[in-house]
Design a protein around this motif. Sequence first.
Motif, short mmCIF file in Angstrom:
data_model
loop_
_atom_site.label_atom_id
_atom_site.label_comp_id
_atom_site.label_asym_id
_atom_site.label_seq_id
_atom_site.Cartn_x
_atom_site.Cartn_y
_atom_site.Cartn_z
N LYS A 8 -19.13 5.49 -5.48
CA LYS A 8 -18.14 6.21 -5.46
C LYS A 8 -17.52 5.83 -4.10
O LYS A 8 -16.19 5.29 -3.60
CB LYS A 8 -18.20 7.92 -5.47
N LYS A 9 -18.70 6.90 -3.06
CA LYS A 9 -18.44 5.91 -1.50
C LYS A 9 -17.91 5.03 -1.05
O LYS A 9 -17.03 4.92 -0.74
CB LYS A 9 -19.48 6.56 -0.37
N GLY A 10 -18.51 3.74 -1.72
CA GLY A 10 -18.46 2.57 -1.10
C GLY A 10 -16.88 1.98 -1.75
O GLY A 10 -16.33 1.02 -1.74
N SER A 11 -16.54 2.85 -3.03
CA SER A 11 -15.24 2.88 -4.08
C SER A 11 -13.91 2.56 -3.80
O SER A 11 -13.32 2.51 -4.35
CB SER A 11 -15.20 1.75 -5.39
N THR A 12 -14.08 4.29 -2.77
CA THR A 12 -12.84 5.17 -2.28
C THR A 12 -11.48 4.50 -2.08
O THR A 12 -10.80 5.01 -2.63
CB THR A 12 -13.27 6.60 -1.94
N GLU A 13 -12.12 3.94 -1.08
CA GLU A 13 -10.97 3.02 -0.28
C GLU A 13 -10.36 2.34 -1.71
O GLU A 13 -8.57 2.60 -1.38
CB GLU A 13 -11.38 2.42 0.34
N MET A 14 -10.90 1.60 -1.96
CA MET A 14 -10.79 0.59 -3.30
C MET A 14 -9.25 0.89 -4.40
O MET A 14 -8.26 0.71 -4.50
CB MET A 14 -11.27 -0.48 -3.77
N VAL A 15 -10.14 2.61 -4.78
CA VAL A 15 -9.26 3.22 -5.47
C VAL A 15 -8.08 4.00 -5.08
O VAL A 15 -7.08 3.72 -6.14
CB VAL A 15 -10.56 4.38 -6.19
N LEU A 20 -2.00 4.33 -5.15
CA LEU A 20 -0.85 4.05 -4.02
C LEU A 20 0.26 3.22 -5.11
O LEU A 20 1.05 2.63 -4.47
CB LEU A 20 -1.38 4.07 -2.63
N SER A 21 -0.71 1.73 -5.32
CA SER A 21 0.37 -0.11 -5.99
C SER A 21 0.84 0.78 -6.95
O SER A 21 1.76 -0.17 -6.92
CB SER A 21 -0.91 -0.34 -5.84
N VAL A 22 1.35 2.29 -7.52
CA VAL A 22 1.78 2.81 -8.51
C VAL A 22 3.06 2.97 -8.21
O VAL A 22 3.87 3.28 -8.55
CB VAL A 22 0.76 2.73 -9.82
N ILE A 76 2.31 16.24 1.88
CA ILE A 76 2.49 14.98 2.05
C ILE A 76 2.35 13.94 0.82
O ILE A 76 1.18 14.36 0.09
CB ILE A 76 1.32 14.69 3.35
N TYR A 77 2.96 13.29 0.77
CA TYR A 77 3.03 11.81 0.29
C TYR A 77 2.14 11.05 0.84
O TYR A 77 2.61 10.84 2.22
CB TYR A 77 4.29 11.87 0.02
N TYR A 78 2.04 9.53 0.52
CA TYR A 78 0.70 8.51 0.92
C TYR A 78 1.80 7.42 0.21
O TYR A 78 1.35 7.53 -0.83
CB TYR A 78 -0.17 8.96 0.58
N HIS A 79 1.94 6.62 1.31
CA HIS A 79 2.60 5.04 0.18
C HIS A 79 2.05 3.69 0.81
O HIS A 79 1.61 3.46 2.06
CB HIS A 79 3.80 5.23 0.75
N ILE A 80 1.85 2.91 -0.38
CA ILE A 80 0.58 1.92 0.69
C ILE A 80 1.46 0.74 1.15
O ILE A 80 2.74 0.91 0.65
CB ILE A 80 0.38 1.04 -1.04
N GLU A 81 1.01 -0.13 2.02
CA GLU A 81 2.34 -0.83 3.05
C GLU A 81 1.35 -2.17 2.53
O GLU A 81 0.10 -2.24 2.06
CB GLU A 81 1.80 -0.35 4.71
N PRO A 82 2.29 -2.77 3.21
CA PRO A 82 1.88 -4.50 2.62
C PRO A 82 0.44 -4.89 3.24
O PRO A 82 -0.09 -5.16 2.86
CB PRO A 82 2.63 -5.07 3.40
N ALA A 83 -0.12 -4.13 4.47
CA ALA A 83 -0.73 -5.01 5.10
C ALA A 83 -2.20 -3.79 3.76
O ALA A 83 -3.24 -4.27 3.41
CB ALA A 83 -1.21 -3.79 6.41
N GLY A 84 -2.62 -2.95 3.07
CA GLY A 84 -2.56 -2.18 2.39
C GLY A 84 -2.94 -2.75 1.01
O GLY A 84 -3.63 -3.02 0.04
N VAL A 85 -1.87 -3.61 1.01
CA VAL A 85 -1.37 -4.66 -0.12
C VAL A 85 -3.08 -5.73 -0.45
O VAL A 85 -3.67 -6.13 -0.78
CB VAL A 85 -0.33 -4.57 -0.71
N ARG A 87 -5.54 -5.37 1.96
CA ARG A 87 -7.03 -5.05 1.59
C ARG A 87 -7.11 -4.73 0.95
O ARG A 87 -7.88 -5.20 0.03
CB ARG A 87 -6.74 -3.69 2.50
N LEU A 88 -6.32 -4.40 -0.31
CA LEU A 88 -6.72 -4.15 -2.31
C LEU A 88 -7.09 -5.08 -2.71
O LEU A 88 -8.07 -4.96 -2.80
CB LEU A 88 -5.43 -3.30 -2.82
N ASN A 89 -6.44 -6.18 -2.64
CA ASN A 89 -6.44 -7.40 -3.08
C ASN A 89 -7.88 -7.83 -2.57
O ASN A 89 -8.97 -8.28 -3.20
CB ASN A 89 -5.38 -8.56 -2.77
N GLU A 90 -8.28 -8.21 -1.46
CA GLU A 90 -9.53 -8.21 -0.69
C GLU A 90 -10.54 -7.44 -1.14
O GLU A 90 -11.77 -8.15 -1.21
CB GLU A 90 -9.32 -8.82 0.66
#
Length: 133
Positions: A8-15, A20-22, A76-85, A87-90
């Motif tokens: 879980k710790k290793g995949s938290t960022e991806m999750v 947020l991509s949705v 506080i709401y969080y929004h994915i940025e293009p760099a995050g998209v 990073r998610l793909n990677e």
Amino acid sequence: MDSKVHFKKGSTEMVILKLLSVGDLYGYELSRQAASISGGVMDISMGAMYPTLYKMLDKGYISEYEKKVKKRQKRIYYHIEPAGVQRLNELVATYLEVTEGIMKIINHVPESAQPESPDTDAAPHSGSSSDPD
């Protein structure tokens, strides 16, 4: 430490990035959706989530904004940025590649452990037997 915690710790960022991509979410929503969608497997604690969110904010993968929800309450709401998209793909590509490699290892049956098949080149069985007639 529980092995599930390591995964879980290793995949938290991806999750988090995937959620947020949705759409934009606040912290509790992120945690609740991760747990709900995963059937409870990805139950991300606030203690694990916020450091990950702050790290992603620092790297420019996500941004944040305040939204008033009641007269004196803000979220506080969080929004994915293009760099995050990107990073998610990677992360997803790496996750799939690693998972495929691990599954190959898990499903691998060494030749020495495979059942023997009839070998046409093998010497025929001699008719002699030590059993008396």
